[in-house]
Design an enzyme around this catalytic site. Sequence first.
Site, PDB file in Angstrom:
ATOM      1  N   VAL A 539       0.835  -1.210   0.000  1.00 39.84           N
ATOM      2  CA  VAL A 539       0.000   0.000   0.000  1.00 39.84           C
ATOM      3  C   VAL A 539       0.866   1.255   0.000  1.00 39.84           C
ATOM      4  O   VAL A 539       0.607   2.216  -0.741  1.00 39.84           O
ATOM      5  CB  VAL A 539      -0.957  -0.014   1.206  1.00 39.84           C
ATOM      6  CG1 VAL A 539      -1.636   1.343   1.370  1.00 39.84           C
ATOM      7  CG2 VAL A 539      -1.996  -1.108   1.056  1.00 39.84           C
ATOM      8  N   ALA A 540       1.925   1.256   0.824  1.00 40.42           N
ATOM      9  CA  ALA A 540       2.813   2.421   0.901  1.00 40.42           C
ATOM     10  C   ALA A 540       3.559   2.629  -0.407  1.00 40.42           C
ATOM     11  O   ALA A 540       3.632   3.756  -0.926  1.00 40.42           O
ATOM     12  CB  ALA A 540       3.796   2.245   2.054  1.00 40.42           C
ATOM     13  N   TRP A 542       2.679   1.573  -3.288  1.00 35.64           N
ATOM     14  CA  TRP A 542       1.709   1.928  -4.334  1.00 35.64           C
ATOM     15  C   TRP A 542       1.410   3.423  -4.300  1.00 35.64           C
ATOM     16  O   TRP A 542       1.295   4.056  -5.356  1.00 35.64           O
ATOM     17  CB  TRP A 542       0.423   1.135  -4.130  1.00 35.64           C
ATOM     18  CG  TRP A 542      -0.665   1.525  -5.074  1.00 35.64           C
ATOM     19  CD1 TRP A 542      -0.839   1.105  -6.360  1.00 35.64           C
ATOM     20  CD2 TRP A 542      -1.723   2.457  -4.813  1.00 35.64           C
ATOM     21  NE1 TRP A 542      -1.941   1.713  -6.911  1.00 35.64           N
ATOM     22  CE2 TRP A 542      -2.499   2.542  -5.984  1.00 35.64           C
ATOM     23  CE3 TRP A 542      -2.085   3.216  -3.700  1.00 35.64           C
ATOM     24  CZ2 TRP A 542      -3.623   3.353  -6.072  1.00 35.64           C
ATOM     25  CZ3 TRP A 542      -3.198   4.030  -3.801  1.00 35.64           C
ATOM     26  CH2 TRP A 542      -3.954   4.093  -4.972  1.00 35.64           C
ATOM     27  N   HIS A 543       1.276   3.988  -3.099  1.00 37.32           N
ATOM     28  CA  HIS A 543       1.007   5.425  -3.011  1.00 37.32           C
ATOM     29  C   HIS A 543       2.137   6.225  -3.646  1.00 37.32           C
ATOM     30  O   HIS A 543       1.901   7.142  -4.428  1.00 37.32           O
ATOM     31  CB  HIS A 543       0.845   5.851  -1.546  1.00 37.32           C
ATOM     32  CG  HIS A 543      -0.537   5.649  -1.015  1.00 37.32           C
ATOM     33  ND1 HIS A 543      -0.922   4.503  -0.381  1.00 37.32           N
ATOM     34  CD2 HIS A 543      -1.628   6.455  -1.023  1.00 37.32           C
ATOM     35  CE1 HIS A 543      -2.193   4.602  -0.014  1.00 37.32           C
ATOM     36  NE2 HIS A 543      -2.645   5.789  -0.390  1.00 37.32           N
ATOM     37  N   ASP A 544       3.355   5.913  -3.275  1.00 36.24           N
ATOM     38  CA  ASP A 544       4.524   6.602  -3.823  1.00 36.24           C
ATOM     39  C   ASP A 544       5.755   5.920  -3.249  1.00 36.24           C
ATOM     40  O   ASP A 544       5.741   5.468  -2.100  1.00 36.24           O
ATOM     41  CB  ASP A 544       4.532   8.093  -3.459  1.00 36.24           C
ATOM     42  CG  ASP A 544       5.339   8.914  -4.455  1.00 36.24           C
ATOM     43  OD1 ASP A 544       6.047   8.305  -5.292  1.00 36.24           O
ATOM     44  OD2 ASP A 544       5.266  10.151  -4.402  1.00 36.24           O
TER      45      ASP A 544
END
Length: 659
Positions: A539-540, A542-544
Amino acid sequence: MPGRHCPPRRREEGRKETTDLKVIMGASSIFRNVYDLDTLDTRFTVSSNTPYKTVIEARNDATAASKERAAKWNSRLSSSSPSPSQSKSRWNTPEFYLYYVVFILAVPYMFWSAYDASKPAHPNYRNYERYLSPGWIPGRRIDVTDSQYRTFRNNIPYLAALVVFHPLFRRLYNAVVYRIQSGGQASRPTLEEADQRLNQRASFDFGFAMIYLVALHGVSIIKILAILYLNYQVATALPRKSIPIATWAFNIGTLFANELGKGYKFRDIASLLWGFLSGGLIDDSNSSLVHWGAWLDGYSGLMGRWEILFNITVLRLISFNLDYYWSLDRGSASPVEKKQLDPSSLSETDRISTPAQSKDFSFRNYVAYAIYAPLYLTGPIITFNDYISQLRYKPASLETSRTIRYAIRFAFALLSMEIILHYDYVQAIAKVSPRWAEYTAAQLCLLSYFNLHLIWLKLLLPWRFFRLWSLVDGVDPPENIIRCVSNNWSTLAFWRSWHRSFYRWSLRYIYLPLGGSSFSSLRDAARSVLTYVLVFTFVALWHDIQLNLLIWGWLVVFFMLPEMAAGSLFPKRSWERHPTSYRMLCSAGAVANIFMMMMANLVGFAFGVDGLRSILAGIFQHFTGYVFLAMACTVLFVGVQVMFEIRESEMRRGVNLKC
């Protein structure tokens, strides 16, 4: 006798009072309907295992025979929905009257403190004044330093035009190409009609996707289609057992490559190619190939940096591949026929879990899904199976009145954002790396608190706008945000209600395939924690691909552990004889949870580790900081009690959102 008759003037005043009361009641009813959970998303009030068509039938049936059928459906709905809570309402108790007093005093003070820190008289104002823009509220300037919200705000007129013209263009396409007149279809279309609807909508979505990509990204459409084609080959050309690993490797590699390659500029590609052809012996400054690449880069559309928002498309690429992989297990018989389901009235669970037909996994449908215009830039995320099902059969949950109420709710959220940005300049303050020691402990806390609200609003607005566009166009994706950021006390529940479509996507494609979680033994607990770490690491990233976000992901997992441990050490069943004491104990733990969530999100999305350290140092450098912290804990404690009661009120109506 005259005394028995009401004078004309009094009668007129009575009619006026009655009319005024009706207006007030009508306005109150409209307000309640706009902010009802059903307006936000029918998934919140109806079980995901219940076809919404049955809800409409139960609501609209009027004849005696139909009433019997409606009662049958209602009993089925109640059996599939959570049991209503038996607890008594606390809204009209002395305890909550005390809480209302705290709210009346605390909430205005919170707004005043943030406003006071943003006044021109403050010593730090001159440092960030240049970042403020002229506002539409008289006498106030507006803080639009956040690039995400500024981009969205500046393009609202063009986006609004798209919401109007895109559905109209679809109707024109249907009338000209498919000879379909607007006016709806039969309540239960035949299989042939359903396939025709799928073909018509997918063809339009594919064609519009090409136009949309060219307008947004110009010649970079070549790069996007190349990534899509390679991912499609991963799913359809590789051996079945290799698809999951190859899919994850390709798409995670794409995230890193997009970041490192900065969108693969044509000039950089041409320079590399020229260096290879010339053996690195000839300078590329005069190369026609490199000049031609630079020329192509000049036609990059409205959004030249396409790679920034491509992360959301990566999720759809993974969804297509894994839905295709799982569809290979279904055999020759259709799951709809096996379960004897009505394909035109599937529940959301069935739409997601029932594999699309083999013929549906075509390249046209794949591109139409991956680049579906209303959801392309920000989502919400919808699975491939669900998308195909909704193209084949229009969802019963799409009702004009609900869509209008949803649009009104979006407009209120936009107005709230605008008003806050006119009076609270926290984003501009943070941009100049201020000396936090110049602010009081109360101002530091409340500026951080409002910063989280602005982050929440700047994400909520695009998500709701693009979902509104999708609803108008005939596709019902899940709502991304359920609760206000101030209505969250649980780390686990916060993750379920924040970016909800991503949460559901993570459950289906990461969490459940990894085995889910169980804390029945130490070994299972260790495996479950590892599962959470893997999920939030993805998730992290994927965000950036930034250290702050990676730390945020690990902090979220770390802050989940105390809540999980508390749930095991203080099980609710052990406190059944002391419900009030248990509620107070939970509130105390919830206050600690809120502080941990605030710190994690400030690190990941606002100030970073160094900024948070500076703010904490500013809060605790004086005794007043400790006093304010005690007051803040008290107010949060009261707020948590209200959060608990909101959820109890929902439970009394049979709604359990688990967040």
